[in-house]
Design a protein around this motif. Structure first.
Motif, PDB file in Angstrom:
ATOM      1  N   ASP A  67      19.691 -34.787 -52.228  1.00 20.57           N
ATOM      2  CA  ASP A  67      18.655 -34.134 -51.405  1.00 20.57           C
ATOM      3  C   ASP A  67      19.171 -33.890 -49.992  1.00 20.57           C
ATOM      4  O   ASP A  67      18.996 -32.799 -49.428  1.00 20.57           O
ATOM      5  N   GLU A  68      19.800 -34.892 -49.414  1.00 23.06           N
ATOM      6  CA  GLU A  68      20.346 -34.756 -48.062  1.00 23.06           C
ATOM      7  C   GLU A  68      21.437 -33.688 -48.024  1.00 23.06           C
ATOM      8  O   GLU A  68      21.483 -32.857 -47.122  1.00 23.06           O
ATOM      9  N   PHE A  69      22.301 -33.689 -49.014  1.00 18.10           N
ATOM     10  CA  PHE A  69      23.391 -32.726 -49.086  1.00 18.10           C
ATOM     11  C   PHE A  69      22.840 -31.298 -49.187  1.00 18.10           C
ATOM     12  O   PHE A  69      23.312 -30.383 -48.499  1.00 18.10           O
ATOM     13  N   GLN A  70      21.843 -31.088 -50.027  1.00 19.33           N
ATOM     14  CA  GLN A  70      21.259 -29.755 -50.193  1.00 19.33           C
ATOM     15  C   GLN A  70      20.604 -29.269 -48.902  1.00 19.33           C
ATOM     16  O   GLN A  70      20.713 -28.094 -48.540  1.00 19.33           O
ATOM     17  N   CYS A  71      19.937 -30.167 -48.206  1.00 20.95           N
ATOM     18  CA  CYS A  71      19.341 -29.795 -46.917  1.00 20.95           C
ATOM     19  C   CYS A  71      20.426 -29.384 -45.931  1.00 20.95           C
ATOM     20  O   CYS A  71      20.287 -28.390 -45.206  1.00 20.95           O
ATOM     21  N   ASN A  72      21.513 -30.135 -45.875  1.00 18.65           N
ATOM     22  CA  ASN A  72      22.612 -29.821 -44.971  1.00 18.65           C
ATOM     23  C   ASN A  72      23.253 -28.483 -45.324  1.00 18.65           C
ATOM     24  O   ASN A  72      23.641 -27.722 -44.429  1.00 18.65           O
ATOM     25  N   LEU A  73      23.368 -28.172 -46.605  1.00 17.91           N
ATOM     26  CA  LEU A  73      23.935 -26.882 -47.029  1.00 17.91           C
ATOM     27  C   LEU A  73      23.063 -25.716 -46.569  1.00 17.91           C
ATOM     28  O   LEU A  73      23.574 -24.648 -46.217  1.00 17.91           O
ATOM     29  N   ARG A  74      21.773 -25.916 -46.593  1.00 18.98           N
ATOM     30  CA  ARG A  74      20.838 -24.863 -46.183  1.00 18.98           C
ATOM     31  C   ARG A  74      20.612 -24.866 -44.666  1.00 18.98           C
ATOM     32  O   ARG A  74      19.839 -24.071 -44.157  1.00 18.98           O
ATOM     33  N   GLY A  75      21.252 -25.800 -43.978  1.00 16.99           N
ATOM     34  CA  GLY A  75      21.104 -25.875 -42.525  1.00 16.99           C
ATOM     35  C   GLY A  75      19.774 -26.447 -42.094  1.00 16.99           C
ATOM     36  O   GLY A  75      19.342 -26.241 -40.967  1.00 16.99           O
ATOM     37  N   GLN A  76      19.142 -27.158 -42.971  1.00 17.26           N
ATOM     38  CA  GLN A  76      17.849 -27.757 -42.651  1.00 17.26           C
ATOM     39  C   GLN A  76      18.025 -29.197 -42.207  1.00 17.26           C
ATOM     40  O   GLN A  76      18.983 -29.867 -42.596  1.00 17.26           O
ATOM     41  N   GLN A  77      17.089 -29.648 -41.410  1.00 20.46           N
ATOM     42  CA  GLN A  77      17.062 -31.044 -40.980  1.00 20.46           C
ATOM     43  C   GLN A  77      16.603 -31.900 -42.148  1.00 20.46           C
ATOM     44  O   GLN A  77      15.585 -31.628 -42.769  1.00 20.46           O
ATOM     45  N   TYR A  78      17.369 -32.924 -42.475  1.00 17.34           N
ATOM     46  CA  TYR A  78      16.973 -33.825 -43.561  1.00 17.34           C
ATOM     47  C   TYR A  78      16.147 -34.952 -42.982  1.00 17.34           C
ATOM     48  O   TYR A  78      16.587 -35.690 -42.109  1.00 17.34           O
ATOM     49  N   THR A  79      14.925 -35.048 -43.453  1.00 19.15           N
ATOM     50  CA  THR A  79      14.064 -36.136 -42.975  1.00 19.15           C
ATOM     51  C   THR A  79      14.015 -37.266 -43.985  1.00 19.15           C
ATOM     52  O   THR A  79      13.882 -38.419 -43.616  1.00 19.15           O
TER      53      THR A  79
END
Length: 136
Positions: free
Chosen positions: A64-76
């Motif tokens: 989940d964290e990796f996918q957020c980082n790929l999309r440039g989103q902040q991982y909460t």
């Protein structure tokens, strides 16, 4: 001769005949020892399942964290309360089963120790009776 009976065989003097009650106790001891071995195997399987579940949860959270980082989103990620609920729902059943098995193991070990002491005393009595009969 079973492994449990072999353990007691060294205590029995040559020529001593065991009474039926003692033979029953030896059979009960053997059955308890087999049940303990089965509990050990079940605990091993449950611990393996717990490890696999923990690994899968950690991988899912990392993904989940990796996918957020790929999309440039902040991982909460999940907050502490959500994380506890995730762990409870995925691991709760396994942990409850482990606790039940360990509880059974504790009581079984206590019963095995008591029965072992009783058998050892009965063997000592049988040895003494045989020695007394032989000396007459």
């Amino acid at each position: 001769m079973s492994r449990a009976a072999k353990g007691f065989a060294r205590l029995i003097n040559p020529g001593v005949v065991l009474n039926p009650e003692l033979n029953q106790k030896l059979a009960a001891f053997e059955a308890m020892s087999a049940k303990r071995s089965e509990l050990d195997r079940e605990l091993g399987r449950l611990r393996k399942k717990q490890d696999e579940t923990e690994d899968n949860l950690a991988e899912a959270l990392a993904e989940d964290e990796f996918q957020c980082n790929l999309r440039g989103q902040q991982y909460t990620g999940p907050n502490e309360e959500e994380l506890l609920e995730i762990l409870r729902s995925h691991l709760g059943g396994v942990i409850n089963k482990l606790a039940n098995k360990y509880e059974r193991l504790v009581y079984l070990d206590a019963d095995i120790r008591k029965l072992k002491g009783t058998i050892e005393k009965a063997i000592a009595v049988a040895n003494e009776e045989s020695a007394a009969a032989a000396s007459m």
